[in-house]
Structure formats: C-alpha cells, structure tokens
Design an enzyme around this catalytic site. Structure first.
Site, PDB file in Angstrom:
ATOM      1  N   GLU A 154      -2.601  -8.366   0.347  1.00 57.96           N
ATOM      2  CA  GLU A 154      -2.342  -7.974   1.743  1.00 57.96           C
ATOM      3  C   GLU A 154      -1.949  -9.160   2.616  1.00 57.96           C
ATOM      4  O   GLU A 154      -2.597  -9.460   3.616  1.00 57.96           O
ATOM      5  CB  GLU A 154      -3.558  -7.256   2.343  1.00 57.96           C
ATOM      6  CG  GLU A 154      -3.877  -5.945   1.661  1.00 57.96           C
ATOM      7  CD  GLU A 154      -4.933  -5.120   2.410  1.00 57.96           C
ATOM      8  OE1 GLU A 154      -5.494  -5.623   3.395  1.00 57.96           O
ATOM      9  OE2 GLU A 154      -5.174  -3.968   2.005  1.00 57.96           O
ATOM     10  N   GLU A 164      -5.436  -0.484  -4.245  1.00 58.16           N
ATOM     11  CA  GLU A 164      -6.590  -0.053  -3.444  1.00 58.16           C
ATOM     12  C   GLU A 164      -6.297   1.291  -2.803  1.00 58.16           C
ATOM     13  O   GLU A 164      -5.187   1.528  -2.333  1.00 58.16           O
ATOM     14  CB  GLU A 164      -6.897  -1.028  -2.296  1.00 58.16           C
ATOM     15  CG  GLU A 164      -7.554  -2.315  -2.682  1.00 58.16           C
ATOM     16  CD  GLU A 164      -7.841  -3.225  -1.490  1.00 58.16           C
ATOM     17  OE1 GLU A 164      -8.094  -2.731  -0.373  1.00 58.16           O
ATOM     18  OE2 GLU A 164      -7.799  -4.447  -1.692  1.00 58.16           O
TER      19      GLU A 164
HETATM   20  C1  GCO Z   1     -12.681  -3.454   5.114  1.00 57.76           C
HETATM   21  C2  GCO Z   1     -11.405  -3.260   4.403  1.00 57.76           C
HETATM   22  C3  GCO Z   1     -11.358  -4.188   3.222  1.00 57.76           C
HETATM   23  C4  GCO Z   1     -10.061  -4.168   2.588  1.00 57.76           C
HETATM   24  C5  GCO Z   1      -9.762  -5.106   1.483  1.00 57.76           C
HETATM   25  C6  GCO Z   1      -8.316  -5.368   1.608  1.00 57.76           C
HETATM   26  O1  GCO Z   1     -13.230  -2.483   5.568  1.00 57.76           O
HETATM   27  O2  GCO Z   1     -13.074  -4.608   5.239  1.00 57.76           O
HETATM   28  O3  GCO Z   1     -11.190  -1.960   4.030  1.00 57.76           O
HETATM   29  O4  GCO Z   1     -12.448  -3.975   2.414  1.00 57.76           O
HETATM   30  O5  GCO Z   1      -9.623  -2.902   2.247  1.00 57.76           O
HETATM   31  O6  GCO Z   1     -10.440  -6.314   1.465  1.00 57.76           O
HETATM   32  O7  GCO Z   1      -7.790  -5.795   0.457  1.00 57.76           O
END
Ligand code: GCO
Length: 476
Positions: free
Chosen positions: A165, A377
């Site tokens: 990301e 994800e």
């Molecule tokens: C959160 C996010 C993360 C991310 C992940 C991205 O709530 O902190 O959803 O968990 O999805 O780290 O890659």
C-alpha cells in the site's frame, strides 16, 4: 456452486509491526513506528506495537492454527529492523533466524509463504540520516535489503510483494499526518516520496530477476475502485480525475512504468509534480515488464461527484473511533469529491461494504493491464465480543467474506486470472490508527490488560473458512 481454480491459494495476511511485538528483542533496531507511537496523541489511546499479539514468541502456535485451518498461503511481512537494525550494514543473524523459522514452519505444513518486503516499518536510523523515502538514497538501501532477503530466502519463498500500500503509507505520512513522518499537506514531497518508492520497487524487481529467480513478484496496492454518481458527464469526468490521481497513479506505474498523462499535467501546473529523469523512466518501464501479478488490498469502493473550486478539501475528519457516521466527505476542489454511496452499507468505521466492487476491480485490472491478480488483503474490522466458553460469534465477518468470495468467483468466471485470496487478518492485530479494538482476525486474541493472557480463541469464522478451503470454495 462457486468455482475457483484447482490450485487456488486460500490465504490470510498480517504485517510485522501489527503482530510481532518484541520490539527491542534479539538485536532488532528501532523503526519509524516504534518512534511514532511514542509521540503523545499520535495513536488511538496511545496504543503501541511493543507487544502487539506477541507473534514473535507465539509464531508456532499461530502457524499451527493456520495449518489446522488448512491455509494454502500465509502472507506476512519482514521487519527491516530485524535484518538490518540501522537500515544497512551488518546483518543481524537473529532476525534472519526468526524469519527462517517462520518460513520453515509454514513449509512444514505445506503453507506457501508470501513475503511482503516492506509493510511500513522503516528503520528509524534511515529517517535520522536522510529522512527515509524523502531522499533518493532510500532506493539503494531498500534494494540492498531486498537483495539480502532474496539471497537468504529466495529458494524457499516463491511469492514476493515489494511494497505494501504505497498509496496509503505516503498519503497518511505526508498528506494527512496520521502516519510517520506525520507531515500535513506536503504535496510536492508526497509525489517525490512516491517516485522514490516506485524506483525502490522497480530496482528490487529487477534485482530479483538479475539474481536469476523466476518466482512471482509484484506490489500490493490499496485499491478503492470508483463509480460516477450518475450519468451527468461532469460526474463521469470526476470519476476519471479520481482514478487518474488516486488509482492509476500507482497502478499504471507498476504495470506500464508510466504515470497517467492528465494527472501529471495537473500536478505540473500546480508545481507539485515529481522530478523524473530519463533514466528513471527507463527503469520503471523495464521493471513493469517483470512483475507477475497485481497485488490488491480491497476494503471499499467510492463514489465520485463534481466538486467545485470552493468545495470540500482532502483533509476532513476520518473515523478512527468506530463511531458510525463520524467521517466527513472529502475531495479535491475542482476535480472530484467522494460522497457516501446511498446503495451500500458501511462498517462501524464508515468503510463502504461493496462485494461487487471486487468483481469490478478485477475486471478493470484484467482489461487494463492483462495481469494476474492476487487479492493480498480483504476483510472486516469489527468490535468482536468474547462470549461464554470463549466463543466469538462473528457471523457478520462470515457474511462479509462470503459475499466477497462470491464476487471473486464471478470475476474468475468472467475471465480474470486470480491466483490468491488473503483475508486480513489471521489473528487479531494492532490496527495502526484504531488500536486493538478494531478486530479483523479468524482468531481472537485476548489482550485483556489485567490478565494479559494473549490467549488465542477460534472465532466462528475460523471454522467457516476452514470448510471453504476444504471444498475449494464450492461451499460458501
Ligand atoms: C487497520 C488497517 C490495516 C491495514 C493493513 C494495510 O485497520 O489498521 O485495516 O490493518 O489493512 O495494514 O495493509
């Protein structure tokens, strides 16, 4: 009946900082996140990943649970600071050992390791020396780190994700000040930082090939597909503006090695376009030919509507409390704004739930880039409740994943090549901005501060996903 390819990789994902804990153990160096969480007011109720869910000490138990579930792949990230405590220089053997153990443990159960090289935890030493991604120096250090991983783990790991990301860690780091380095609206730097990140990704991909590996390598992008509000052409244009600036800016560089033309023109006029040399262009293009998949983290879609020049700005309030309805409409004046989708429900954190958006984005990637897809994800953050007998009835999560899997099987049926699907996440973990109350896992982790047990309990979704894997998705 739903159909998935025969060797489909049913998976689940995590990230080092969000699960490992042991932040100062066995020679690990401090990361930008180890620092950031110590600045008062930066994280939800001051939560840190110092202990997280202590995966560092409990990895055997966690991977045994993955095996019990029948996972085919486990996506995890490596903490750069365990391998190179200060970003470069001498290798910390304890760090290598830890990840070798994880990989061996996965392979022992026939679980394919999928490794993310960078999931946001940057050695603080590199920040102190040259401000991390703000300097082009990051490229050499990142490539050195990546090459070390390829050299040590390249024989046993066949799936590599360079950056996780990139769009999110740079936006939250340089535009909204919610991630390190906590800068606000520094657009010029934001685009330059991204350019350095692209180069780091590209040179790591090229190095992987130069070292003779023929495994699978790519990046993972947080993809928020967009819909025009309606058929008013001005709203359709807003969607195009949004996609160029918020999606294709990254996807096009990974897949084509080229920045979107209209977005570049717009940034040049604003004086915030990145400096891109001829050599850079060639590197990006060369690397684009070498990636094997597009990694997609999918959580939500958005709506695009015309935004007048005096309209809403990009930096409204984000919902980090789990109190529904606290997020504001944001957008870029003159280009687009993102109102709520009136047809869709949202999570407690105001994230739009849109399974068909997953079909939509797979189709888009397939027709625009002709690349295989890894859903690296997808999942639901929720307030879970530990009931009597340590049961967690997370039917809402089952429902969420089921609908997304149906949408994925539709994309496959319509001709998209999808290699893997990883839920976020396997165990509960630290949500960067929401502490430990926003839970994503199949496995509940009891972080009760008094008992501090960190015990693992299987949620209802655990048993459900196990069956999905057993039937290769026929039974959703
Ligand atoms: C959160 C996010 C993360 C991310 C992940 C991205 O709530 O902190 O959803 O968990 O999805 O780290 O890659």
């Amino acid at each position: 009946m739903y159909k998935f390819p025969k060797d489909f990789l049913w998976g689940s994902a995590s990230a080092a900082y969000q699960i490992e804990g042991a932040y100062n153990v066995d020679g690990k160096g401090m990361s930008n996140w180890d620092h950031f969480v110590r600045i008062p007011g930066k994280t939800f109720k001051g939560t840190t990943g110092d202990i997280a869910v202590d995966h560092y000490h409990r990895y055997k138990e966690d991977i045994a649970l993955m095996a019990e579930m029948g996972l085919k792949t486990y996506r995890f990230s490596i903490a750069w600071t365990r391998i190179f405590p200060t970003g470069n220089g001498e290798i910390n053997q304890k760090g290598i050992e830890f990840y070798q153990n994880i990989i061996d443990e996965c392979l022992k159960y026939g679980i394919e390791p999928m490794v993310t090289i960078f999931h946001w935890d940057l050695p603080q030493a590199l920040v102190d020396q040259y401000n991390g991604f703000e300097s082009e120096k990051i490229v050499d250090d990142f490539v050195n780190y990546a090459k070390t991983l390829f050299k040590v783990f390249g024989k046993s790991v066949k799936y590599w994700i360079t950056l996780n990301e990139q769009n999110i860690f740079t936006s939250l780091g340089w535009l909204t000040a919610q991630h390190p380095p906590g800068k606000f609206d520094d657009q010029k730097m934001f685009y330059q930082v991204n350019h350095h990140a692209f180069l780091a990704h590209a040179k790591a991909v090229l190095a992987y090939r130069e070292m003779g590996f023929d495994g699978m390598i790519g990046a993972s992008f947080a993809y928020t597909p967009s819909y025009a509000l309606d058929c008013n052409p001005i709203n359709a244009m807003s969607k195009m503006n949004y996609d160029d600036l918020k999606n294709y800016w990254w996807l096009d560089v990974y897949a084509y090695g080229e920045y979107p033309i209209a977005a570049m023109k717009y940034l040049e006029k604003k004086g915030v376009a990145p400096v891109v040399s001829q050599e850079d262009k060639e590197i990006l293009k060369k690397a684009a030919k070498e990636i094997n998949f597009m990694g997609v983290n999918y959580y939500q879609s958005c709506v695009c509507e015309y935004n007048p020049l005096d309209g809403v700005t990009p930096y409204g309030t984000m919902n980090t409390t789990g109190k529904k309805g606290s997020a504001q409409v944001t957008g870029v004046p003159g280009l687009y704004k993102n109102p709520q989708n009136q047809y869709l429900k949202t999570t407690d954190w105001d994230w739009t739930i849109d399974p068909l958006g997953l079909t939509y984005l797979c189709r888009e990637i397939t027709s625009r880039y002709r690349l295989p897809i890894i859903i690296s994800e997808n999942g639901l953050g929720a307030f879970d409740k530990l009931e009597s007998e340590n049961k967690i009835h997370d039917i809402y999560r089952i429902e969420y994943i089921r609908e997304h899997l149906k949408a994925l099987s539709q994309a496959i049926d319509e001709g998209c090549e999808v290699l893997a699907y990883c839920t976020w996440s396997f165990t509960d973990l630290l949500s960067w901005l929401n502490g430990y109350q926003k839970r994503y896992g199949f496995v509940y982790v009891d972080r009760n501060e008094e008992t501090g047990s960190l015990s693992r309990y299987k949620k209802d979704s655990f048993y459900w996903y196990k069956e999905v894997i057993e039937t290769n998705g026929e039974k959703l």
